[in-house]
Motif scaffolding. Structure first.
Motif, mmCIF file in Angstrom:
data_model
loop_
_atom_site.group_PDB
_atom_site.id
_atom_site.type_symbol
_atom_site.label_atom_id
_atom_site.label_comp_id
_atom_site.label_asym_id
_atom_site.label_seq_id
_atom_site.Cartn_x
_atom_site.Cartn_y
_atom_site.Cartn_z
ATOM 1 N N LYS A 199 0.848 -1.184 0.000
ATOM 2 C CA LYS A 199 0.000 0.000 0.000
ATOM 3 C C LYS A 199 0.886 1.237 0.000
ATOM 4 C CE LYS A 199 -4.187 -1.715 2.285
ATOM 5 N NZ LYS A 199 -5.128 -1.512 3.429
ATOM 6 N N GLN A 200 0.307 2.387 -0.357
ATOM 7 C CA GLN A 200 1.106 3.615 -0.417
ATOM 8 C C GLN A 200 1.735 3.977 0.933
ATOM 9 O OE1 GLN A 200 2.198 5.249 -3.145
ATOM 10 N NE2 GLN A 200 1.245 3.482 -4.148
ATOM 11 N N PRO A 201 1.055 3.785 2.071
ATOM 12 C CA PRO A 201 1.749 4.040 3.336
ATOM 13 C C PRO A 201 2.976 3.147 3.524
ATOM 14 C CG PRO A 201 -0.613 3.998 3.696
ATOM 15 C CD PRO A 201 -0.390 3.524 2.292
ATOM 16 N N GLY A 202 2.919 1.927 2.999
ATOM 17 C CA GLY A 202 4.086 1.055 3.046
ATOM 18 C C GLY A 202 5.213 1.586 2.195
ATOM 19 N N HIS A 203 4.879 2.080 1.012
ATOM 20 C CA HIS A 203 5.904 2.692 0.154
ATOM 21 C C HIS A 203 6.529 3.911 0.842
ATOM 22 C CE1 HIS A 203 5.666 0.262 -3.424
ATOM 23 N NE2 HIS A 203 4.370 0.454 -3.558
ATOM 24 N N ALA A 204 5.714 4.668 1.590
ATOM 25 C CA ALA A 204 6.247 5.838 2.300
ATOM 26 C C ALA A 204 7.282 5.418 3.349
ATOM 27 C CB ALA A 204 5.115 6.622 2.948
#
Length: 333
Positions: A199-204
């Motif tokens: 997910k995008q929070p993981g990419h962050a």
């Protein structure tokens, strides 16, 4: 008089030996679908780091969903068969024309090599050697994002053990770079779909860890911040029911969160990546022989290590696969 003062001040400004000249710093971002999904955040975070040092970032992108590492090693010019020439080598050549200084490579790939994981280390070493040769930087820093957790219908042997083998290959490759590489943790980042994609929070989170590693490797920053790394696991007591797992690069202390039990799969047979890889059976045959355990008697966190408690003795030659099957939410810092 005023004109003289202005010209003199300008000459002092451009000629002062204490003034650093701005440079163009090239960073390579390559890999398969998780790199494609995260490269925007990764490059943006790297841009902030590079500009904080007074320089300009030139990102080189080479990402292709669903492709094994061999697609970056293949010199065949057939369609989709040559990511090396089409994007990676082309980007390096363009950066040279712009006078860029090559500062490092970020690699996020390996999901599509889980069916042949015992060959992965050799292929990754070959790719690193090629990139270093083409950039002209013999010790070019390499940041590898270790595979995130596998979830959903594929999260079972042999696929899950194949992921574990690739993670271990990535760890060993970075260890072999003798301080010129970093392994960024992604196993504690949330997967957003049915299999492997963050997910995008993981990419962050991964982006912050990439920057921490890049700061250390290329800009003399501190040697921490890119996530807890597996160091070793060993049996700690005479009755063989207690296993200690130690981690490197832990900031603060290890914490166990929801889902921790499934993160530690114990195989009752041979080690995940044998020293003599050519002697190991294919992963689909090997995984079928395994009985997987989880620490049924509990666990506790102690500083930079986790103590696992099993309800029966661990067999000789058993192997631990860190986060082999599910996406445990660790909360490690």
């Amino acid at each position: 008089m005023f004109r003289f003062v202005c010209v003199f001040a300008f000459l002092l400004l451009v000629a002062s030996p204490g003034t650093a000249r701005a440079e163009v710093h090239a960073w390579i971002f390559a890999g398969q679908s998780n790199m494609r999904g995260g490269q925007g955040q990764y490059a943006s975070s790297m841009k902030t780091l590079v500009e904080s040092k007074g320089h300009t970032l030139l990102p080189i992108f080479s990402s292709a969903p669903g492709k094994p590492i061999s697609r970056w090693l293949n010199s065949d010019e057939k369609e989709y068969a040559d990511l090396w020439t089409r994007s990676l080598l082309g980007g390096i050549t363009d950066a040279k024309r712009q006078g860029a200084i090559f500062k490092g490579m970020v690699w996020y790939q390996g999901e599509s090599d889980s069916d042949d994981p015992l060959a992965y280390a050799g292929k990754l070493n070959e790719l690193i050697s090629r990139v270093r040769k083409e950039t002209g930087v013999a010790d070019l820093p390499v940041i590898v994002i270790q595979l995130a957790a596998l979830v959903g219908y594929d999260a079972q042997p042999p696929k899950s053990w194949g992921f574990g083998l690739v993670r271990e290959a990535q760890r060993r490759v970075i260890a072999g770079l003798e301080g010129r590489g970093a392994l960024v943790t992604a196993v504690d980042c949330e997967v957003g779909d049915y299999t492997v994609h963050l997910k995008q929070p993981g990419h962050a989170i991964v982006a912050k860890r990439i920057v921490a590693a890049a700061s250390h490797l290329a800009y003399d920053g501190p040697a921490h911040g890119w996530g807890p790394q597996f160091h070793r696991a060993y049996i700690a007591d005479g009755d063989r029911k207690t296993v200690v797992v130690e981690f490197d690069h832990v900031q603060g202390e290890v914490k166990l969160g929801k889902g921790w039990r499934q993160a530690f799969g114990l195989s009752t047979r041979q080690a995940p990546l044998p020293r003599a890889m050519a002697d190991a059976p294919p992963v689909n045959q090997w995984a079928a022989l395994h009985e997987s355990w989880t620490p049924a008697a509990g666990a506790r966190a102690e500083g930079n290590r986790v103590v696992l408690l099993f309800d029966k003795p661990v067999a000789e030659g058993a192997a631990l696969s860190f986060c082999a099957n599910t996406n445990a939410k660790f909360g490690m810092h």
